[in-house]
Write a protein that holds these residues in place. Structure first.
Motif, PDB file in Angstrom:
ATOM      1  N   ALA A 131       8.155  13.615  10.817  1.00  0.00           N
ATOM      2  CA  ALA A 131       8.839  14.996  11.693  1.00  0.00           C
ATOM      3  C   ALA A 131      10.180  15.009  10.976  1.00  0.00           C
ATOM      4  O   ALA A 131      10.634  16.423  11.037  1.00  0.00           O
ATOM      5  CB  ALA A 131       8.829  14.610  13.077  1.00  0.00           C
ATOM      6  N   GLN A 132      10.882  13.955  10.686  1.00  0.00           N
ATOM      7  CA  GLN A 132      12.383  14.401  10.271  1.00  0.00           C
ATOM      8  C   GLN A 132      12.116  15.078   8.747  1.00  0.00           C
ATOM      9  O   GLN A 132      13.261  16.026   8.655  1.00  0.00           O
ATOM     10  CB  GLN A 132      13.092  12.979  10.114  1.00  0.00           C
ATOM     11  N   SER A 133      11.333  14.629   8.038  1.00  0.00           N
ATOM     12  CA  SER A 133      11.291  15.155   6.648  1.00  0.00           C
ATOM     13  C   SER A 133      10.801  16.650   6.563  1.00  0.00           C
ATOM     14  O   SER A 133      11.016  17.161   5.762  1.00  0.00           O
ATOM     15  CB  SER A 133      10.646  14.072   5.590  1.00  0.00           C
ATOM     16  N   ASN A 134       9.931  16.815   7.480  1.00  0.00           N
ATOM     17  CA  ASN A 134       9.364  18.115   7.590  1.00  0.00           C
ATOM     18  C   ASN A 134       9.306  18.591   8.835  1.00  0.00           C
ATOM     19  O   ASN A 134       8.538  18.824   9.494  1.00  0.00           O
ATOM     20  CB  ASN A 134       7.635  18.086   7.077  1.00  0.00           C
ATOM     21  N   ALA A 166       0.883  -1.172   0.041  1.00  0.00           N
ATOM     22  CA  ALA A 166       0.042   0.022  -0.049  1.00  0.00           C
ATOM     23  C   ALA A 166       0.978   1.105  -0.072  1.00  0.00           C
ATOM     24  O   ALA A 166       1.934   1.167   0.531  1.00  0.00           O
ATOM     25  CB  ALA A 166      -0.821   0.029   1.250  1.00  0.00           C
ATOM     26  N   TYR A 167       0.378   2.474  -0.522  1.00  0.00           N
ATOM     27  CA  TYR A 167       1.546   3.595  -0.529  1.00  0.00           C
ATOM     28  C   TYR A 167       0.567   4.782   0.062  1.00  0.00           C
ATOM     29  O   TYR A 167      -0.906   4.589   0.047  1.00  0.00           O
ATOM     30  CB  TYR A 167       1.552   4.108  -2.171  1.00  0.00           C
ATOM     31  N   ILE A 168       1.272   5.409   0.417  1.00  0.00           N
ATOM     32  CA  ILE A 168       0.645   6.709   1.191  1.00  0.00           C
ATOM     33  C   ILE A 168       1.496   7.858   0.849  1.00  0.00           C
ATOM     34  O   ILE A 168       2.886   7.749   1.052  1.00  0.00           O
ATOM     35  CB  ILE A 168       0.309   6.407   2.775  1.00  0.00           C
ATOM     36  N   CYS A 169       0.919   8.931   0.889  1.00  0.00           N
ATOM     37  CA  CYS A 169       1.728  10.550   0.900  1.00  0.00           C
ATOM     38  C   CYS A 169       2.347  10.603   2.134  1.00  0.00           C
ATOM     39  O   CYS A 169       1.759  10.478   3.217  1.00  0.00           O
ATOM     40  CB  CYS A 169       0.588  11.553   0.606  1.00  0.00           C
ATOM     41  N   PRO A 170       3.664  11.075   2.085  1.00  0.00           N
ATOM     42  CA  PRO A 170       4.227  11.581   3.244  1.00  0.00           C
ATOM     43  C   PRO A 170       3.766  13.026   3.883  1.00  0.00           C
ATOM     44  O   PRO A 170       4.535  14.031   3.811  1.00  0.00           O
ATOM     45  CB  PRO A 170       5.851  11.807   2.740  1.00  0.00           C
ATOM     46  N   LEU A 175       6.370   6.086  11.044  1.00  0.00           N
ATOM     47  CA  LEU A 175       6.048   6.881   9.862  1.00  0.00           C
ATOM     48  C   LEU A 175       5.710   8.321  10.469  1.00  0.00           C
ATOM     49  O   LEU A 175       6.033   9.204   9.843  1.00  0.00           O
ATOM     50  CB  LEU A 175       4.684   6.552   9.299  1.00  0.00           C
ATOM     51  N   TRP A 176       5.177   8.393  11.819  1.00  0.00           N
ATOM     52  CA  TRP A 176       5.182   9.838  12.287  1.00  0.00           C
ATOM     53  C   TRP A 176       6.624  10.509  12.616  1.00  0.00           C
ATOM     54  O   TRP A 176       6.884  11.622  12.441  1.00  0.00           O
ATOM     55  CB  TRP A 176       4.507   9.753  13.648  1.00  0.00           C
ATOM     56  N   GLN A 177       7.537   9.603  12.934  1.00  0.00           N
ATOM     57  CA  GLN A 177       9.037   9.993  13.199  1.00  0.00           C
ATOM     58  C   GLN A 177       9.634  10.334  11.831  1.00  0.00           C
ATOM     59  O   GLN A 177      10.342  11.500  11.603  1.00  0.00           O
ATOM     60  CB  GLN A 177       9.978   8.923  13.663  1.00  0.00           C
ATOM     61  N   HIS A 178       9.264   9.528  10.663  1.00  0.00           N
ATOM     62  CA  HIS A 178       9.995   9.985   9.146  1.00  0.00           C
ATOM     63  C   HIS A 178       9.103  11.293   8.920  1.00  0.00           C
ATOM     64  O   HIS A 178      10.072  11.920   8.314  1.00  0.00           O
ATOM     65  CB  HIS A 178       9.625   8.870   8.477  1.00  0.00           C
TER      66      HIS A 178
END
Length: 89
Positions: free
Chosen positions: A81-84, A42-46, A76-79
Motif C-alpha cells: 500500500a505504501q509503495s503503490n 523465498a522471493y516474491i514480486c511486490p 507485506l500488504w502495508q509495504h
C-alpha cells in the motif's frame, strides 16, 4: 560483477534480486521474517496479484518449509500500500 537473478514464488517471473521482496526462514531459530538474516529464502514480486496468490495458496510456507505468521502478510500488504498508493487494498 554478474547480476543476481531470482524467481517469484507466485508468478514465476525471473528478474533482478532487488526487484523482489525477500522472505527468510532464519537458521537455526526457524523464525520467518522479512529481508533480514541468513537461512532459506523465498522471493516474491511486490504486486497485489502475487501476494494474494501466495497467501491464498500458502506458497511462502511451502517454499520456506515453515509456517508463515499472519503478521508477516500484514506487513507485506502495508509495504504494498505504501509503495503503490493507487492500488489501495
Amino acid at each position: 560483477m554478474k547480476p543476481n537473478y531470482r524467481r517469484c514464488i507466485s508468478c514465476r517471473k525471473v528478474g533482478l534480486k532487488q526487484d523482489f521482496w525477500r522472505i527468510v526462514r532464519v537458521f537455526p531459530s526457524g523464525k520467518v521474517q522479512l529481508d533480514q538474516g541468513m537461512g532459506r529464502s523465498a522471493y516474491i514480486c511486490p504486486q497485489m496479484s502475487c501476494l494474494q496468490a501466495a497467501q491464498k495458496k500458502n506458497r511462502l510456507g511451502r517454499s520456506l518449509h515453515a509456517s508463515v505468521p499472519e503478521t508477516l502478510y500484514q506487513t507485506l500488504w502495508q509495504h504494498l500500500a505504501q509503495s503503490n498508493p493507487q492500488n489501495q487494498v
